[in-house]
Scaffold this motif. Structure first.
Motif, PDB file in Angstrom:
ATOM      1  N   GLU A  66       9.258  10.864 -10.615  1.00 33.76           N
ATOM      2  CA  GLU A  66       8.725  11.532  -9.422  1.00 33.76           C
ATOM      3  C   GLU A  66       7.200  11.498  -9.403  1.00 33.76           C
ATOM      4  OE1 GLU A  66      10.131  12.616  -6.594  1.00 33.76           O
ATOM      5  OE2 GLU A  66      11.893  11.625  -7.440  1.00 33.76           O
ATOM      6  N   ARG A  67       6.584  11.657 -10.562  1.00 36.34           N
ATOM      7  CA  ARG A  67       5.115  11.579 -10.627  1.00 36.34           C
ATOM      8  C   ARG A  67       4.632  10.177 -10.277  1.00 36.34           C
ATOM      9  NH1 ARG A  67       5.377  14.628 -15.781  1.00 36.34           N
ATOM     10  NH2 ARG A  67       5.237  12.552 -16.677  1.00 36.34           N
ATOM     11  N   CYS A  68       5.326   9.162 -10.774  1.00 36.42           N
ATOM     12  CA  CYS A  68       4.956   7.776 -10.458  1.00 36.42           C
ATOM     13  C   CYS A  68       5.115   7.498  -8.961  1.00 36.42           C
ATOM     14  CB  CYS A  68       5.806   6.794 -11.262  1.00 36.42           C
ATOM     15  SG  CYS A  68       5.438   6.781 -13.017  1.00 36.42           S
ATOM     16  N   ARG A  69       6.194   7.994  -8.387  1.00 27.39           N
ATOM     17  CA  ARG A  69       6.418   7.814  -6.951  1.00 27.39           C
ATOM     18  C   ARG A  69       5.338   8.531  -6.147  1.00 27.39           C
ATOM     19  NH1 ARG A  69       8.016   9.983  -2.577  1.00 27.39           N
ATOM     20  NH2 ARG A  69       9.260   8.926  -1.028  1.00 27.39           N
ATOM     21  N   ALA A  70       5.019   9.768  -6.525  1.00 31.21           N
ATOM     22  CA  ALA A  70       3.988  10.534  -5.822  1.00 31.21           C
ATOM     23  C   ALA A  70       2.627   9.839  -5.935  1.00 31.21           C
ATOM     24  CB  ALA A  70       3.915  11.954  -6.370  1.00 31.21           C
ATOM     25  N   ASP A  71       2.339   9.279  -7.108  1.00 27.19           N
ATOM     26  CA  ASP A  71       1.093   8.538  -7.289  1.00 27.19           C
ATOM     27  C   ASP A  71       1.063   7.308  -6.381  1.00 27.19           C
ATOM     28  OD1 ASP A  71      -1.416   7.834  -8.622  1.00 27.19           O
ATOM     29  OD2 ASP A  71      -0.240   6.219  -9.553  1.00 27.19           O
ATOM     30  N   ALA A  72       2.183   6.595  -6.270  1.00 25.49           N
ATOM     31  CA  ALA A  72       2.265   5.411  -5.407  1.00 25.49           C
ATOM     32  C   ALA A  72       2.061   5.793  -3.945  1.00 25.49           C
ATOM     33  CB  ALA A  72       3.602   4.710  -5.600  1.00 25.49           C
ATOM     34  N   VAL A  73       2.667   6.878  -3.522  1.00 28.24           N
ATOM     35  CA  VAL A  73       2.499   7.338  -2.137  1.00 28.24           C
ATOM     36  C   VAL A  73       1.034   7.692  -1.880  1.00 28.24           C
ATOM     37  CG1 VAL A  73       3.077   9.193  -0.519  1.00 28.24           C
ATOM     38  CG2 VAL A  73       4.892   8.087  -1.843  1.00 28.24           C
ATOM     39  N   GLY A  74       0.402   8.352  -2.843  1.00 26.50           N
ATOM     40  CA  GLY A  74      -1.013   8.690  -2.710  1.00 26.50           C
ATOM     41  C   GLY A  74      -1.894   7.454  -2.628  1.00 26.50           C
ATOM     42  N   ARG A  75      -1.609   6.437  -3.460  1.00 28.21           N
ATOM     43  CA  ARG A  75      -2.384   5.192  -3.417  1.00 28.21           C
ATOM     44  C   ARG A  75      -2.191   4.466  -2.093  1.00 28.21           C
ATOM     45  NH1 ARG A  75      -0.879   1.382  -7.600  1.00 28.21           N
ATOM     46  NH2 ARG A  75       1.100   2.466  -7.635  1.00 28.21           N
ATOM     47  N   LEU A  76      -0.964   4.505  -1.562  1.00 28.96           N
ATOM     48  CA  LEU A  76      -0.687   3.864  -0.280  1.00 28.96           C
ATOM     49  C   LEU A  76      -1.443   4.565   0.846  1.00 28.96           C
ATOM     50  CD1 LEU A  76       0.824   1.742   1.344  1.00 28.96           C
ATOM     51  CD2 LEU A  76       2.779   3.309   1.432  1.00 28.96           C
ATOM     52  N   ARG A  77      -1.414   5.892   0.867  1.00 26.41           N
ATOM     53  CA  ARG A  77      -2.160   6.643   1.886  1.00 26.41           C
ATOM     54  C   ARG A  77      -3.658   6.352   1.790  1.00 26.41           C
ATOM     55  NH1 ARG A  77       1.118  12.147   1.187  1.00 26.41           N
ATOM     56  NH2 ARG A  77       2.741  11.711   2.715  1.00 26.41           N
ATOM     57  N   GLU A  78      -4.166   6.309   0.571  1.00 23.39           N
ATOM     58  CA  GLU A  78      -5.587   6.030   0.366  1.00 23.39           C
ATOM     59  C   GLU A  78      -5.941   4.624   0.848  1.00 23.39           C
ATOM     60  OE1 GLU A  78      -8.815   5.644  -3.269  1.00 23.39           O
ATOM     61  OE2 GLU A  78      -6.974   6.779  -3.605  1.00 23.39           O
ATOM     62  N   ALA A  79      -5.091   3.644   0.550  1.00 29.33           N
ATOM     63  CA  ALA A  79      -5.347   2.260   0.970  1.00 29.33           C
ATOM     64  C   ALA A  79      -5.346   2.145   2.490  1.00 29.33           C
ATOM     65  CB  ALA A  79      -4.309   1.320   0.367  1.00 29.33           C
ATOM     66  N   ILE A  80      -4.395   2.782   3.146  1.00 28.30           N
ATOM     67  CA  ILE A  80      -4.334   2.735   4.610  1.00 28.30           C
ATOM     68  C   ILE A  80      -5.527   3.468   5.203  1.00 28.30           C
ATOM     69  CG2 ILE A  80      -3.026   3.514   6.626  1.00 28.30           C
ATOM     70  CD1 ILE A  80      -0.460   2.943   4.958  1.00 28.30           C
ATOM     71  N   GLY A  81      -5.879   4.607   4.633  1.00 27.33           N
ATOM     72  CA  GLY A  81      -7.048   5.348   5.096  1.00 27.33           C
ATOM     73  C   GLY A  81      -8.329   4.554   4.925  1.00 27.33           C
ATOM     74  N   THR A  82      -8.455   3.850   3.807  1.00 24.89           N
ATOM     75  CA  THR A  82      -9.632   3.022   3.561  1.00 24.89           C
ATOM     76  C   THR A  82      -9.691   1.856   4.539  1.00 24.89           C
ATOM     77  OG1 THR A  82      -9.625   3.597   1.214  1.00 24.89           O
ATOM     78  CG2 THR A  82     -10.826   1.599   1.838  1.00 24.89           C
ATOM     79  N   ALA A  83      -8.544   1.272   4.825  1.00 23.69           N
ATOM     80  CA  ALA A  83      -8.504   0.107   5.706  1.00 23.69           C
ATOM     81  C   ALA A  83      -8.876   0.448   7.142  1.00 23.69           C
ATOM     82  CB  ALA A  83      -7.117  -0.530   5.667  1.00 23.69           C
ATOM     83  N   PHE A  84      -8.471   1.619   7.622  1.00 21.40           N
ATOM     84  CA  PHE A  84      -8.674   1.944   9.027  1.00 21.40           C
ATOM     85  C   PHE A  84      -9.557   3.161   9.268  1.00 21.40           C
ATOM     86  CE2 PHE A  84      -4.549  -0.225   8.845  1.00 21.40           C
ATOM     87  CZ  PHE A  84      -4.868  -1.322   9.629  1.00 21.40           C
ATOM     88  N   GLY A  85      -9.979   3.821   8.213  1.00 20.35           N
ATOM     89  CA  GLY A  85     -10.815   4.999   8.383  1.00 20.35           C
ATOM     90  C   GLY A  85     -10.033   6.111   9.074  1.00 20.35           C
ATOM     91  N   GLY A  86     -10.724   7.016   9.711  1.00 20.66           N
ATOM     92  CA  GLY A  86     -10.077   8.137  10.372  1.00 20.66           C
ATOM     93  C   GLY A  86      -9.438   7.785  11.697  1.00 20.66           C
ATOM     94  N   ARG A  87      -9.761   6.609  12.243  1.00 23.33           N
ATOM     95  CA  ARG A  87      -9.256   6.274  13.569  1.00 23.33           C
ATOM     96  C   ARG A  87      -7.853   5.691  13.568  1.00 23.33           C
ATOM     97  NH1 ARG A  87     -10.031   1.058  13.215  1.00 23.33           N
ATOM     98  NH2 ARG A  87     -11.952   0.065  12.630  1.00 23.33           N
ATOM     99  N   GLY A  88      -7.370   5.196  12.467  1.00 27.35           N
ATOM    100  CA  GLY A  88      -6.031   4.614  12.401  1.00 27.35           C
ATOM    101  C   GLY A  88      -5.990   3.221  12.995  1.00 27.35           C
ATOM    102  N   PRO A  89      -4.837   2.539  12.872  1.00 29.38           N
ATOM    103  CA  PRO A  89      -4.733   1.155  13.328  1.00 29.38           C
ATOM    104  C   PRO A  89      -4.542   1.001  14.832  1.00 29.38           C
ATOM    105  CG  PRO A  89      -2.672   1.833  12.347  1.00 29.38           C
ATOM    106  CD  PRO A  89      -3.643   2.972  12.152  1.00 29.38           C
ATOM    107  N   GLY A  90      -4.317   2.084  15.561  1.00 23.28           N
ATOM    108  CA  GLY A  90      -4.102   1.988  16.997  1.00 23.28           C
ATOM    109  C   GLY A  90      -2.672   1.659  17.374  1.00 23.28           C
ATOM    110  N   MET A  91      -1.775   1.757  16.432  1.00 23.15           N
ATOM    111  CA  MET A  91      -0.354   1.518  16.686  1.00 23.15           C
ATOM    112  C   MET A  91       0.459   2.195  15.588  1.00 23.15           C
ATOM    113  SD  MET A  91       0.010  -2.425  15.401  1.00 23.15           S
ATOM    114  CE  MET A  91       1.613  -2.495  16.100  1.00 23.15           C
TER     115      MET A  91
END
Length: 194
Positions: A66-91
């Motif tokens: 569960e800790r590994c999964r939670a860490d992966a989810v956190g890394r995914l959120r961070e990567a998406i946030g880094t890629a699009f900033g606060g504005r999101g991808p628009g879709m």
């Protein structure tokens, strides 16, 4: 999960995301492809329990998993946030953390022939090829749908150069950072007679 748009079947656009610059470039390309296809983007980050195959095949410690999964989810959120900033991808973009090796996780997620699998690629050293097999090669060999490989961003080459320079502690010439200027711009002179 296939939709009909203008008479053509449209699947999902699946993209591998790891947080690397190459995966960020692939994520942006996947969003562009999804907009053209009027499809949904699924950003996939693969994760495994540390310490090899035994821990990843047999559930030894539920809390560790569960800790590994939670860490992966956190890394995914961070990567998406880094890629699009606060504005999101628009879709609409769905993030999915999948337990398994990256190639198998991506091929399993992009299982419909109408899907599109988008992967970032790049130059890999001989040591890295020995230690880690190529996700792109695996996906090209096993995917049931088209696979789009995206070359690295031009910024990746600059990043790699600076990383090598820092690793070898090579001195930095500050003139490399400044934009090049002509002689006329530098001393304010001109050869034109007016």
């Amino acid at each position: 999960m296939t939709r009909e748009v203008k008479g053509d079947p449209v699947g999902k656009v699946v993209v591998g995301v790891s947080g690397s610059l190459g995966s960020m470039t692939a994520l942006h390309r996947a969003v562009g492809e999804a907009q053209v296809r009027d499809a949904e983007v699924w950003a996939v980050l693969a994760w495994q329990v540390p310490n090899g195959t035994l821990g990843s095949r047999v559930l030894l410690d539920v809390s560790l998993s569960e800790r590994c999964r939670a860490d992966a989810v956190g890394r995914l959120r961070e990567a998406i946030g880094t890629a699009f900033g606060g504005r999101g991808p628009g879709m609409r973009l769905s993030g999915i953390a999948v337990r398994g090796t990256p190639g198998a996780a991506l091929v399993h997620t992009a299982d419909d022939p109408d899907d599109l699998l988008v992967l970032g690629t790049g130059v890999r050293s001989a040591v890295r090829r020995l230690v880690r097999p190529s996700v792109a090669h695996y996906c090209l060999a096993h995917a049931a749908c088209p696979v789009l490989t995206v070359p690295p961003s031009p910024l990746q080459a600059e990043h790699d150069t600076m990383h090598r320079r820092n690793t070898w502690r090579a001195p930095l010439d500050l003139r490399e950072l400044a934009p090049s200027r002509t002689r006329e711009e530098a001393d304010g002179s001109s050869d034109l007679d007016v």
